[in-house]
Design an enzyme around this catalytic site. Structure first.
Site, PDB file in Angstrom:
ATOM      1  N   GLU A   1      78.835  45.397  31.162  1.00 27.31           N
ATOM      2  CA  GLU A   1      77.456  46.029  30.913  1.00 27.31           C
ATOM      3  C   GLU A   1      77.259  47.389  31.603  1.00 27.31           C
ATOM      4  O   GLU A   1      76.380  47.701  31.608  1.00 27.31           O
ATOM      5  CB  GLU A   1      76.725  44.693  31.802  1.00 27.31           C
ATOM      6  CG  GLU A   1      76.673  44.704  32.951  1.00 27.31           C
ATOM      7  CD  GLU A   1      75.850  43.871  33.855  1.00 27.31           C
ATOM      8  OE1 GLU A   1      75.233  44.395  34.780  1.00 27.31           O
ATOM      9  OE2 GLU A   1      75.828  42.812  33.386  1.00 27.31           O
TER      10      GLU A   1
ATOM     11  N   GLU B   1      68.400  32.091  15.356  1.00 28.37           N
ATOM     12  CA  GLU B   1      67.587  31.057  14.873  1.00 28.37           C
ATOM     13  C   GLU B   1      66.600  31.532  13.654  1.00 28.37           C
ATOM     14  O   GLU B   1      65.872  30.717  13.077  1.00 28.37           O
ATOM     15  CB  GLU B   1      66.738  30.284  16.145  1.00 28.37           C
ATOM     16  CG  GLU B   1      67.638  29.486  16.955  1.00 28.37           C
ATOM     17  CD  GLU B   1      66.930  29.173  18.140  1.00 28.37           C
ATOM     18  OE1 GLU B   1      65.866  29.580  18.297  1.00 28.37           O
ATOM     19  OE2 GLU B   1      67.238  28.260  18.956  1.00 28.37           O
TER      20      GLU B   1
END
Length: 270
Positions: free
Chosen positions: A109, A78
């Site tokens: 992960e 953004e």
């Protein structure tokens, strides 16, 4: 036991009516902002180090897995449309790559070396900052990434929701927003995720303000990527210059940003 894995304060959720579920979730959510408030000094300390580094060409790099990784990607993605910065000035890197944004990637992960390898795809310089995001503070991908980044001389920070986590011990600027048990036990996409999002908002917004990407309270460098933003930009120029709407609109389109249009006005038209 980790706070993020501790048992919910509520039980027999399936027997609650909808109103009770909503009220209880809201009751827990109210605790999040208070937890974030307590760590503002830690957030401040990190930002004070980030800004001068980015003024020298450094970047802000988020690394995370699962919900934490997605939140980092969201915040980073953004920044270019909001502040008109290059796409790689703020980077969000998620374990398992971009496909993990929509679908979980098995065991992504668990590799402590992969995060640094992922960072290397974008290169790095001594002014970069790496912030590891992990609600539990125990994710190997994130811990390994910040550890190597710190060894390479990069500034490191972390955002976690457990006190004294392994991740916090590997960075210079740990941020631990302890929000307590989740409404659904262990569902850290809820309060923990909200706390992480609030902190990421605070970091990126404050950094961009201090880098001069906001004037007054306006996003003067925002990208004009749709009609709504063009309309918003036109209004900003009208307010700043006193121009009529059509003239402000044409000036915005010709100059490409609110900042450039306003500067052009005061240099050539005022």
């Amino acid at each position: 036991m980790k706070v993020t894995e501790s048992t919910s304060l509520y039980d027999n959720l399936e027997q609650m009516d909808v109103t009770s579920i909503l009220q209880n979730i809201n009751r827990e959510d109210k605790k999040v902002a208070l937890a974030v408030e307590k760590v503002i000094p830690n957030i401040n300390g990190l930002i004070q180090q980030i800004v001068p580094r980015m003024e020298k060409g450094g970047r802000l790099i988020y690394i995370g897995a699962g919900t934490s990784g997605r939140l980092g990607v969201l915040d980073a993605s953004e920044c270019p449309p909001t502040y008109g910065v290059p796409f790689d000035m703020v980077l969000g890197i998620i374990a398992g790559g971009d496909k993990a944004i929509r679908k979980a990637v098995e065991n992504a992960e668990d590799n402590p070396e992969q995060a640094w390898n992922d960072i290397l795809e974008y290169g790095f310089n001594e002014n970069d900052t790496v912030i590891g995001i992990a609600a539990s503070g125990t994710t190997p991908y994130v811990i390994g990434g910040v550890k190597t980044a710190r060894e390479k001389g990069l500034l490191t920070g972390s955002i976690t929701c457990n006190p004294d986590s392994p991740l916090s011990k590997e960075v210079e600027h740990p941020i631990e927003a302890v929000v307590g048990p989740e409404f659904i036990t262990g569902s850290t996409r809820m309060k923990s995720g909200t706390a992480q999002k609030l902190i990421l908002n605070m970091i990126s917004t404050t950094v961009m303000i201090k880098l001069g990407k906001v004037k007054g309270n306006k996003m003067v460098d925002m990208q004009l990527s749709n009609a709504k933003l063009v309309q918003r930009g036109t209004k900003m120029i009208m307010e700043a210059t006193g121009l009529e709407e059509e003239t402000a609109y044409k000036l915005l389109l010709s100059e490409g940003s609110v900042r450039k249009a306003t500067e052009y006005f005061y240099k050539n038209l005022s």
